[in-house]
Structure formats: structure tokens, C-alpha cells
Design a protein around this motif. Structure first.
Motif, PDB file in Angstrom:
ATOM      1  N   GLY A   1      28.544  -3.482 -12.970  1.00 44.94           N
ATOM      2  CA  GLY A   1      28.344  -4.768 -13.649  1.00 44.94           C
ATOM      3  C   GLY A   1      29.327  -4.977 -14.781  1.00 44.94           C
ATOM      4  O   GLY A   1      29.863  -6.073 -14.970  1.00 44.94           O
ATOM      5  N   MET A   2      29.588  -3.923 -15.567  1.00 44.82           N
ATOM      6  CA  MET A   2      30.554  -4.042 -16.667  1.00 44.82           C
ATOM      7  C   MET A   2      31.972  -4.256 -16.134  1.00 44.82           C
ATOM      8  O   MET A   2      32.748  -5.010 -16.717  1.00 44.82           O
ATOM      9  CB  MET A   2      30.511  -2.786 -17.553  1.00 44.82           C
ATOM     10  CG  MET A   2      29.240  -2.667 -18.379  1.00 44.82           C
ATOM     11  SD  MET A   2      28.958  -4.085 -19.450  1.00 44.82           S
ATOM     12  CE  MET A   2      30.279  -3.916 -20.592  1.00 44.82           C
ATOM     13  N   CYS A   3      32.314  -3.612 -15.025  1.00 46.26           N
ATOM     14  CA  CYS A   3      33.640  -3.818 -14.416  1.00 46.26           C
ATOM     15  C   CYS A   3      33.798  -5.259 -13.950  1.00 46.26           C
ATOM     16  O   CYS A   3      34.843  -5.881 -14.188  1.00 46.26           O
ATOM     17  CB  CYS A   3      33.854  -2.861 -13.249  1.00 46.26           C
ATOM     18  SG  CYS A   3      34.083  -1.153 -13.741  1.00 46.26           S
ATOM     19  N   ILE A   4      32.796  -5.788 -13.311  1.00 43.53           N
ATOM     20  CA  ILE A   4      32.848  -7.179 -12.849  1.00 43.53           C
ATOM     21  C   ILE A   4      32.970  -8.116 -14.045  1.00 43.53           C
ATOM     22  O   ILE A   4      33.771  -9.056 -14.037  1.00 43.53           O
ATOM     23  CB  ILE A   4      31.609  -7.511 -11.994  1.00 43.53           C
ATOM     24  CG1 ILE A   4      31.672  -6.747 -10.664  1.00 43.53           C
ATOM     25  CG2 ILE A   4      31.493  -9.015 -11.742  1.00 43.53           C
ATOM     26  CD1 ILE A   4      30.404  -6.813  -9.849  1.00 43.53           C
ATOM     27  N   TYR A   5      32.205  -7.863 -15.097  1.00 39.43           N
ATOM     28  CA  TYR A   5      32.263  -8.698 -16.302  1.00 39.43           C
ATOM     29  C   TYR A   5      33.653  -8.654 -16.929  1.00 39.43           C
ATOM     30  O   TYR A   5      34.187  -9.686 -17.339  1.00 39.43           O
ATOM     31  CB  TYR A   5      31.210  -8.232 -17.307  1.00 39.43           C
ATOM     32  CG  TYR A   5      31.316  -8.912 -18.643  1.00 39.43           C
ATOM     33  CD1 TYR A   5      30.897 -10.226 -18.810  1.00 39.43           C
ATOM     34  CD2 TYR A   5      31.850  -8.247 -19.746  1.00 39.43           C
ATOM     35  CE1 TYR A   5      31.001 -10.854 -20.031  1.00 39.43           C
ATOM     36  CE2 TYR A   5      31.957  -8.866 -20.965  1.00 39.43           C
ATOM     37  CZ  TYR A   5      31.541 -10.164 -21.105  1.00 39.43           C
ATOM     38  OH  TYR A   5      31.653 -10.787 -22.308  1.00 39.43           O
ATOM     39  N   MET A   6      34.249  -7.482 -17.034  1.00 41.13           N
ATOM     40  CA  MET A   6      35.566  -7.349 -17.661  1.00 41.13           C
ATOM     41  C   MET A   6      36.658  -8.061 -16.860  1.00 41.13           C
ATOM     42  O   MET A   6      37.568  -8.643 -17.433  1.00 41.13           O
ATOM     43  CB  MET A   6      35.931  -5.872 -17.825  1.00 41.13           C
ATOM     44  CG  MET A   6      35.071  -5.138 -18.839  1.00 41.13           C
ATOM     45  SD  MET A   6      35.095  -5.874 -20.478  1.00 41.13           S
ATOM     46  CE  MET A   6      36.757  -5.545 -20.950  1.00 41.13           C
TER      47      MET A   6
END
Length: 140
Positions: free
Chosen positions: A20-25
Motif C-alpha cells: 500500500g505504501m509503495c502504491i501511494y508513493m
């Protein structure tokens, strides 16, 4: 529930968090850093000397804004450029040529300018000296 299921659930939650953090970044907009940072650093001393020259010679231009125009008054006859930089939108930036009249003044119509905050950068020469001056204005 035994320890094995708890560890697997914890690892699954952690993996979902990381994905999720990778997608957000990757979906966040790019950083607004200056791509010409190094080049501007090399010319900093030259710009600083020109800004200091304005203070030493007391040649700061005066700016007067009325409903239809901006009036710039210089101490001496000046030739150079004025950059109007819009902090909220780089597409609205404008560049004009400084060419003062016999009273060492210059005016620009403000009908094409968006209302709000503008950063003005003056780069001009008077006689044999080069000057650089920056100021913020608000067009109402």
C-alpha cells in the motif's frame, strides 16, 4: 488460535501495508525541487554581487500599482528584463524588456495579469553596472 496463524496474519498485514505504501508513493506527485540547482549554485556569487550593488548604490526601483498599470521608476536610465513569476502556476510567468523613458520610468498594463501574489525579478544595467533586485507584489 495458535502461534503459527498469528505470525502468518501479522506478516500478511505487514506485506499489505508495504505494498500500500509503495502504491501511494508512486501515485503521489513528483517533488517540486529545482532541476537547475547546481547551475544556480555556480552563479550565486555573481547574483549576490548584483543584489549587493543595488543596496550600495541605492538604486532600488520603486513600484506603483493602480487599476490599469504598474509603474516602475528607476534612479537612472535602465535596460534589462523584468520577470513576473507566479508562485502558484509556472505557466503564468511573464518576461518583459526594461527600456525606460526620459523620466527613467516604465509602465506595463496589468489587464493580462492574474490577481494575487507575484514575484518580480529585475535584472538591469545602468551605465556600466549590473543590478539584480527581487520583490513580491499583490495585484488586486
Amino acid at each position: 488460535m495458535n502461534w503459527g496463524k498469528g505470525i502468518i496474519i501479522g506478516m500478511a498485514i505487514f506485506i499489505v501495508f508495504i505494498v500500500g505504501m509503495c502504491i501511494y508513493m508512486f501515485q503521489s506527485p513528483t517533488d517540486d525541487f529545482d532541476h537547475q540547482y547546481y547551475e544556480k549554485g555556480l552563479s550565486f556569487d555573481h547574483d549576490y554581487d548584483r543584489e549587493k550593488q543595488v543596496a550600495n548604490d541605492h538604486t532600488q526601483p520603486t513600484i506603483a500599482i493602480d487599476n490599469k498599470q504598474i509603474l516602475f521608476a528607476f534612479v537612472q536610465a535602465a535596460k534589462g528584463t523584468i520577470k513576473f513569476i507566479r508562485p502558484s502556476s509556472t505557466t503564468a510567468d511573464k518576461v518583459f524588456t526594461i527600456n525606460t523613458d526620459s523620466n527613467n520610468q516604465m509602465s506595463l498594463p496589468i489587464t493580462n495579469f492574474a490577481l494575487g501574489k507575484w514575484q518580480i525579478v529585475f535584472e538591469w544595467t545602468s551605465g556600466s553596472k549590473a543590478y539584480l533586485y527581487q520583490q513580491e507584489i499583490y495585484i488586486k
